[in-house]
Design a protein around this motif. Structure first.
Motif, PDB file in Angstrom:
ATOM      1  N   LEU A   1      11.598   2.382  11.097  1.00  0.00           N
ATOM      2  CA  LEU A   1      10.363   1.994  10.399  1.00  0.00           C
ATOM      3  C   LEU A   1      10.372   0.499  10.088  1.00  0.00           C
ATOM      4  CD1 LEU A   1      10.182   4.851   7.708  1.00  0.00           C
ATOM      5  CD2 LEU A   1       8.783   4.658   9.768  1.00  0.00           C
ATOM      6  N   CYS A   2       9.159  -0.063   9.932  1.00  0.00           N
ATOM      7  CA  CYS A   2       9.064  -1.454   9.497  1.00  0.00           C
ATOM      8  C   CYS A   2       9.499  -1.540   8.031  1.00  0.00           C
ATOM      9  CB  CYS A   2       7.642  -1.988   9.688  1.00  0.00           C
ATOM     10  SG  CYS A   2       6.448  -1.360   8.494  1.00  0.00           S
ATOM     11  N   GLU A   3       9.679  -2.779   7.579  1.00  0.00           N
ATOM     12  CA  GLU A   3      10.213  -2.966   6.223  1.00  0.00           C
ATOM     13  C   GLU A   3       9.297  -2.342   5.166  1.00  0.00           C
ATOM     14  OE1 GLU A   3      11.370  -7.109   5.627  1.00  0.00           O
ATOM     15  OE2 GLU A   3      11.472  -6.632   3.476  1.00  0.00           O
ATOM     16  N   THR A   4       7.979  -2.559   5.332  1.00  0.00           N
ATOM     17  CA  THR A   4       7.014  -2.023   4.366  1.00  0.00           C
ATOM     18  C   THR A   4       7.121  -0.501   4.300  1.00  0.00           C
ATOM     19  OG1 THR A   4       5.580  -3.756   5.224  1.00  0.00           O
ATOM     20  CG2 THR A   4       4.603  -2.237   3.653  1.00  0.00           C
ATOM     21  N   CYS A   5       7.232   0.125   5.471  1.00  0.00           N
ATOM     22  CA  CYS A   5       7.274   1.583   5.498  1.00  0.00           C
ATOM     23  C   CYS A   5       8.585   2.119   4.928  1.00  0.00           C
ATOM     24  CB  CYS A   5       7.032   2.097   6.913  1.00  0.00           C
ATOM     25  SG  CYS A   5       5.308   1.946   7.392  1.00  0.00           S
ATOM     26  N   ARG A   6       9.669   1.351   5.096  1.00  0.00           N
ATOM     27  CA  ARG A   6      10.927   1.799   4.477  1.00  0.00           C
ATOM     28  C   ARG A   6      10.762   1.862   2.959  1.00  0.00           C
ATOM     29  NH1 ARG A   6      13.690  -1.082   8.701  1.00  0.00           N
ATOM     30  NH2 ARG A   6      14.081  -2.895   7.383  1.00  0.00           N
TER      31      ARG A   6
ATOM     32  N   ASP B   1      -0.517   5.568   8.600  1.00  0.00           N
ATOM     33  CA  ASP B   1      -1.566   4.643   9.046  1.00  0.00           C
ATOM     34  C   ASP B   1      -1.063   3.208   9.171  1.00  0.00           C
ATOM     35  OD1 ASP B   1      -1.635   3.797   6.412  1.00  0.00           O
ATOM     36  OD2 ASP B   1      -3.809   4.018   6.180  1.00  0.00           O
ATOM     37  N   CYS B   2       0.269   3.043   9.258  1.00  0.00           N
ATOM     38  CA  CYS B   2       0.830   1.707   9.511  1.00  0.00           C
ATOM     39  C   CYS B   2       0.459   1.275  10.930  1.00  0.00           C
ATOM     40  CB  CYS B   2       2.346   1.730   9.356  1.00  0.00           C
ATOM     41  SG  CYS B   2       3.079   0.094   9.622  1.00  0.00           S
ATOM     42  N   LYS B   3       0.078  -0.001  11.070  1.00  0.00           N
ATOM     43  CA  LYS B   3      -0.362  -0.497  12.386  1.00  0.00           C
ATOM     44  C   LYS B   3       0.830  -0.942  13.251  1.00  0.00           C
ATOM     45  CE  LYS B   3      -4.784   0.003  11.471  1.00  0.00           C
ATOM     46  NZ  LYS B   3      -4.569   1.265  10.744  1.00  0.00           N
ATOM     47  N   ASN B   4       2.022  -1.023  12.651  1.00  0.00           N
ATOM     48  CA  ASN B   4       3.216  -1.442  13.397  1.00  0.00           C
ATOM     49  C   ASN B   4       3.518  -0.456  14.538  1.00  0.00           C
ATOM     50  OD1 ASN B   4       6.143  -1.488  14.030  1.00  0.00           O
ATOM     51  ND2 ASN B   4       6.168  -3.130  12.502  1.00  0.00           N
ATOM     52  N   PRO B   5       3.646  -0.956  15.783  1.00  0.00           N
ATOM     53  CA  PRO B   5       3.824  -0.054  16.936  1.00  0.00           C
ATOM     54  C   PRO B   5       5.049   0.855  16.812  1.00  0.00           C
ATOM     55  CG  PRO B   5       3.796  -2.377  17.643  1.00  0.00           C
ATOM     56  CD  PRO B   5       3.578  -2.372  16.178  1.00  0.00           C
ATOM     57  N   GLU B   6       6.141   0.322  16.238  1.00  0.00           N
ATOM     58  CA  GLU B   6       7.339   1.171  16.122  1.00  0.00           C
ATOM     59  C   GLU B   6       7.104   2.331  15.158  1.00  0.00           C
ATOM     60  OE1 GLU B   6      10.636  -1.462  15.268  1.00  0.00           O
ATOM     61  OE2 GLU B   6      10.136  -2.593  17.089  1.00  0.00           O
ATOM     62  N   CYS B   7       6.425   2.033  14.039  1.00  0.00           N
ATOM     63  CA  CYS B   7       6.126   3.104  13.081  1.00  0.00           C
ATOM     64  C   CYS B   7       5.207   4.141  13.735  1.00  0.00           C
ATOM     65  CB  CYS B   7       5.468   2.536  11.833  1.00  0.00           C
ATOM     66  SG  CYS B   7       6.509   1.357  10.965  1.00  0.00           S
ATOM     67  N   LYS B   8       4.258   3.642  14.545  1.00  0.00           N
ATOM     68  CA  LYS B   8       3.327   4.546  15.221  1.00  0.00           C
ATOM     69  C   LYS B   8       4.082   5.476  16.166  1.00  0.00           C
ATOM     70  CE  LYS B   8      -1.334   2.798  15.565  1.00  0.00           C
ATOM     71  NZ  LYS B   8      -2.278   1.961  16.300  1.00  0.00           N
TER      72      LYS B   8
HETATM   73 ZN   LIG Z   1       5.276   0.535   9.120  1.00  0.00          ZN
END
Ligand SMILES: [Zn+2]
Ligand SMILES: [Zn+2]
Length: 429
Positions: free
Chosen positions: A194-199, A211-218
């Protein structure tokens, strides 16, 4: 001295653009009247607690985006980041539960969020907002969605589709949160994917990871369990009734598991409307049901549903789809005058014409008659009133029809009624 500029993220709405805004607000007002919503004009700032408790402490809006300051009386106040919390505050404070339920209100105005400005996104942005308060019925969810669709339909916006999801209720959401957390930690990359925000979101607000737009989170959440599968009986029934109702009104609907909205107060229905061709679609509105908002700000339970739509986004969509909102109205009558003396006589005629409800203007700069005539023609005036030396001497006014160049003379006292008749006849042509 350095010239002072507007703050970053603000926008001056001027000229032709402001006409489009007025058109959008006008259509919203029409729809509000037809659907039975009453207009509410609410404060732009509120006690900070209204938003921290209403929207939720762990949301991006409350954590990072609010314009909060201490006023001179030492109170913490916040420029509203959205309107729903204020509408509910007003409902509770003005005891609207005593009115016949539900209470339907609409309003519009500027909202404020400290976000990175980009196309269509400002720190001061405008929204129209529609709310139905005091009803748990899924029929009201359908009515709210239909209200938003009707606004875009009347504005001439094409290719509308509804994305819908259910975010459940306090009974069924905790189990889904656990299921989602379990899915993420059990995935090949685990939390590290996950991106930092999602962590950071993982513990407090895991639904937002969807609903994170970061491709890795997606990618990581692509095959995550769906909220719809975790709904309790009541939420499942509600969701079924809403989707059946939307089918009945012919709305093109798809279920989107990633649609969770950024505000904690949503329960059950969450939706967005997209406009435009596939691939270049633009979310023009978002909303949903918020059955627990009233309790989170200290009131009793008031099940409610509503939506907000950004005026900047609507206008961009209108422009993108080439929707024509008609010509800018032109002055119908222009007065041209020949001398200092004629100026005063022109001012009084202008006053009378405008008092009679005619759109009229005059030249005040003392230019030559010829130049004034040219300007009247390029301004698109239908009729020109001429007050030259002769007219002044004889107490008359020349009326020139700009479509054929014909000019006739009427007495100064009859000028206003003569012009009214001319415009009436012209309107019938
Ligand atoms: Zn994210
Ligand atoms: Zn539930």
């Amino acid at each position: 001295m350095e010239m002072i500029k507007a703050p970053r993220g603000t926008k001056d709405v001027l000229g032709d653009e402001s006409r489009k805004w007025a058109h959008v607000i006008g259509v919203c007002r029409e729809v509000a009247e037809d659907f039975g919503y009453k207009e509410a004009m609410l404060p732009i700032f509120e006690h900070t607690e209204l938003f921290s408790r209403g929207i939720g402490d762990a949301t991006d809006v409350v954590e990072k985006e609010m314009y909060t300051f201490t006023d001179r009386g030492g109170r913490s106040v916040t420029l509203r980041p959205e309107m729903t919390a204020s509408v509910m505050r007003s409902y509770l404070e003005r005891d609207m539960s005593r009115l016949p339920q539900p209470v339907k209100v609409w309003g519009y105005g500027p909202m404020f969020r400290y976000e990175r400005p980009q196309k269509g996104r400002y720190r001061q942005f405008w929204q129209v907002d529609f709310e139905i308060l005091g009803s748990p019925s899924p029929l009201r969810d359908i009515e709210v969605i239909d209200t938003s669709m009707e606004i875009y339909r009347r504005l001439g916006i094409n290719n509308l589709s509804v994305l819908i999801n259910s975010v459940g209720c306090p009974k069924c959401r905790p189990a889904y949160r656990d299921a989602l957390r379990g899915f993420i930690s059990g995935s090949a990359s685990g939390l590290g994917g996950l991106c930092e925000t999602c962590r950071e979101r993982f513990e407090r607000n895991p639904l937002r990871i969807l609903d994170c737009k970061n491709p890795e989170c997606k990618t990581l959440t692509d095959s995550s369990p769906s909220m719809i599968d975790s709904l309790c009986g009541e939420c499942r029934e509600h969701f079924g009734a809403v989707t059946r109702g939307l089918a009945a009104i012919g709305a093109s609907v798809s279920v989107d598991n990633r649609l969770v909205r950024g505000l904690d107060y949503y329960t059950k229905t969450a939706y967005e409307i997209l406009a435009g061709e596939l691939g270049s679609q633009n979310a023009v509105c978002g909303g949903g049901r918020y059955d627990n908002l009233a309790e989170s700000i200290g009131g009793p339970r008031v099940p409610s549903v509503g939506f907000a739509s950004g005026i900047e986004r609507i206008v961009i969509t209108l422009e993108g789809q080439g929707v024509n909102i008609g010509e800018e109205p032109k002055p119908r009558v222009l007065i041209v005058n020949a001398s200092e003396e004629a100026l005063i006589s022109s001012v009084s005629l202008l006053h009378e014409l405008r008092g009679a409800g005619l759109s009229a203007d005059m030249d005040c700069a003392g230019r030559s008659l010829k130049v004034q005539m040219k300007r009247a023609s390029s301004a698109g005036a239908r009729f020109v009133c001429v007050i030259g030396e002769d007219e002044l001497a004889s107490g008359t006014v020349g009326i020139k029809d700009m479509s054929d160049g014909e000019q006739r003379t009427v007495s100064r006292n009859d000028a206003v009624s003569a012009l009214q008749t001319c415009l009436l006849d012209w309107g019938k042509r």
